[in-house]
Design an enzyme around this catalytic site. Structure first.
Site, mmCIF file in Angstrom:
data_model
loop_
_atom_site.group_PDB
_atom_site.id
_atom_site.type_symbol
_atom_site.label_atom_id
_atom_site.label_comp_id
_atom_site.label_asym_id
_atom_site.label_seq_id
_atom_site.Cartn_x
_atom_site.Cartn_y
_atom_site.Cartn_z
ATOM 1 N NE ARG A 122 -22.393 -49.400 -39.490
ATOM 2 C CZ ARG A 122 -22.493 -50.074 -40.375
ATOM 3 N NH1 ARG A 122 -21.699 -51.204 -40.656
ATOM 4 N NH2 ARG A 122 -23.367 -50.188 -41.418
ATOM 5 C CB CYS A 172 -20.452 -60.096 -20.254
ATOM 6 S SG CYS A 172 -18.853 -60.666 -19.459
ATOM 7 C CE1 TYR A 195 -28.189 -48.642 -36.357
ATOM 8 C CE2 TYR A 195 -25.851 -48.540 -37.288
ATOM 9 C CZ TYR A 195 -26.971 -48.061 -36.624
ATOM 10 O OH TYR A 195 -26.768 -46.717 -36.102
#
Ligand SMILES: *Cc1c(COP(=O)(O)O)cnc(C)c1O
Length: 425
Positions: free
Chosen positions: A314, A343, A318
């Site tokens: 998330r 990475c 977002y």
């Protein structure tokens, strides 16, 4: 309210100390509270006490773990599913087929057929052609498919663009100005039992106004459809109610939401369907992680934890905020960046955040990780698929195994023509 709390300076989930779970299962690991799931299921239902006939279909994409679904099935919830895989989970958890709604913009013909065979209770149509195909698949089986038409009300839900679904340009639903005409054509399709309309305008909604506006538009559409002679018996109001990720977040409660729904839908005379996801699952889970290193940075140090964007996507997807707290806080604070081992610079959970002081080896959690957490996990960077634990009182169980990189590797093949000679036969 949730059941994650400090007892004697140690973060517990219900009656289980989180270090005991880290010890038994390792980290990173998602930890869910069964009591919190039950409580949220009840609070949401109670919030709708002023609403007449209703069905509650938990949007299982938020957290589809089988044990979680069992808890919610016991609370009387059905499911909103968006794929054949989710349908199989809901059925495996013991949910009744008639309590399952099939949503989603790309249901395949194969999935529609399976869902008819399973006897699902509602199909939310996303386009006219889908209704025609579903009708003919049902007619072939001597059935009529119970359906609603998902309408795109063209409202701005005021949430993150990637989780907005009710603007005209989004891929979901049919344009509200064409809905009545389309409904009229679909009502004549044999094999289809078109009962009403559905909407879902987005997720993590922090304001009731866009929802109320969308619902009013749907109410007007229902009236228009009835005037045109259609029997409308069902309206699906979707999900989308937000949860507080920060203590300062002000989010309408299920009771506020229920009061708004009761007011807007007072004269509708239909059965209402609700599809809550995040509001049930969000605060019922945390992601438990261990600090690997504290690495000096240009301004603030980087706290490198063993959880990463592949476990909790998330923040990377977002820009989402997840509270980060130590399992055994010392009382001291530090300002730090929090990042995982993957990475990508996007594998950063927070920058310049005031947090509990932690050192290498300490346990910490990302809070409010019960929704859209484990279910979005991947094995990127050849990391394990994160396990899940369910706590229930003083018991806990691993409800999803850690899938090790070796297991993933074992499903891959090098074709024979690429084999080095010395490995052949
Ligand atoms: C995702 C989704 C939901 C659940 O949304 P939440 O914000 O988690 O409540 C409900 N209905 C549909 C159709 C969805 O796509």
């Amino acid at each position: 309210m949730d059941h994650f709390h400090y007892r004697d300076g140690v973060l517990h989930c219900e009656d289980v100390a989180l270090p005991a779970i880290a010890e038994a299962v390792g980290t990173p690991v998602y930890v869910y509270s069964a009591a919190t799931f039950r409580r949220h299921a009840q609070v949401f239902r109670d919030g709708l006490s002023g609403v007449g006939a209703k069905h509650l279909a938990y949007a299982i994409k938020a957290n589809p773990n089988l044990a979680v679904l069992r808890v919610l099935a016991d609370e009387g919830y059905g499911a909103d599913v968006v794929s054949g895989g989710e349908m199989a989970r809901a059925l495996a958890a013991g949910m009744r087929p008639e309590d399952i709604v099939f949503s989603g913009v790309g249901k395949t013909r194969g999935e529609l057929g399976c869902a008819l065979d399973a006897g699902l209770g509602q199909f939310n149509l996303e386009l006219e052609e889908e209704g025609v195909v579903l009708g003919s698949l049902a007619a072939d089986r001597g059935m009529r498919a119970p359906a609603t038409l998902r309408v795109n009300p063209d409202v701005d839900a005021g949430t993150h663009a990637k989780i907005s679904t009710g603007k005209r340009e989004n891929k979901f639903g049919v344009p509200i100005d064409q809905a009545a005409t389309m409904f009229g054509r679909l009502a004549g399709v044999g094999g289809l039992d078109l009962r009403g309309v559905a909407i879902h305008i987005g997720s993590q909604l922090a304001d009731l106004a866009p929802l109320a506006a969308a619902y009013r538009r749907i109410g007007a559409l229902v009236a228009e459809l009835r005037t045109a002679g259609h029997a409308i018996t069902r309206v699906d109001l979707g999900g989308g109610l937000g949860v507080p990720y920060r203590s300062s977040d002000v989010i309408p409660s299920p009771a506020d939401y229920g009061a708004m729904v009761a007011e807007v839908t007072r004269d509708w005379d239909v059965e209402l369907m609700f599809e809550p996801g995040r509001v049930i699952a969000g605060n019922a889970g945390v992601l438990l992680t261990e600090v690997v290193w504290v690495k000096p940075g240009v301004t603030d140090p980087y706290v490198i934890v063993d959880a990463a964007m592949n476990d909790l996507a998330r923040p990377a997807l977002y820009d989402a905020y997840h509270d980060f707290v130590a399992v055994k806080p010392s009382g001291e604070r530090m300002v730090a960046n929090i990042a995982g081992p993957v990475c990508e610079s996007g594998d950063t959970f927070a920058m310049g955040r005031d947090i509990d002081r932690v050192v290498s080896g300490d346990l910490a959690v990302f809070r409010t990780a019960g929704a859209y957490g484990a279910t979005m996990a991947s094995t990127y960077n050849s990391r394990a698929l994160v396990p899940e634990v369910l706590v229930d009182g003083d018991r806990f169980a691993v409800v999803a195994d850690r899938i090790e990189p070796e297991t993933i590797l074992a499903a891959e093949r090098v074709p024979e023509w690429l084999m080095p000679k010395n490995l052949e036969g």
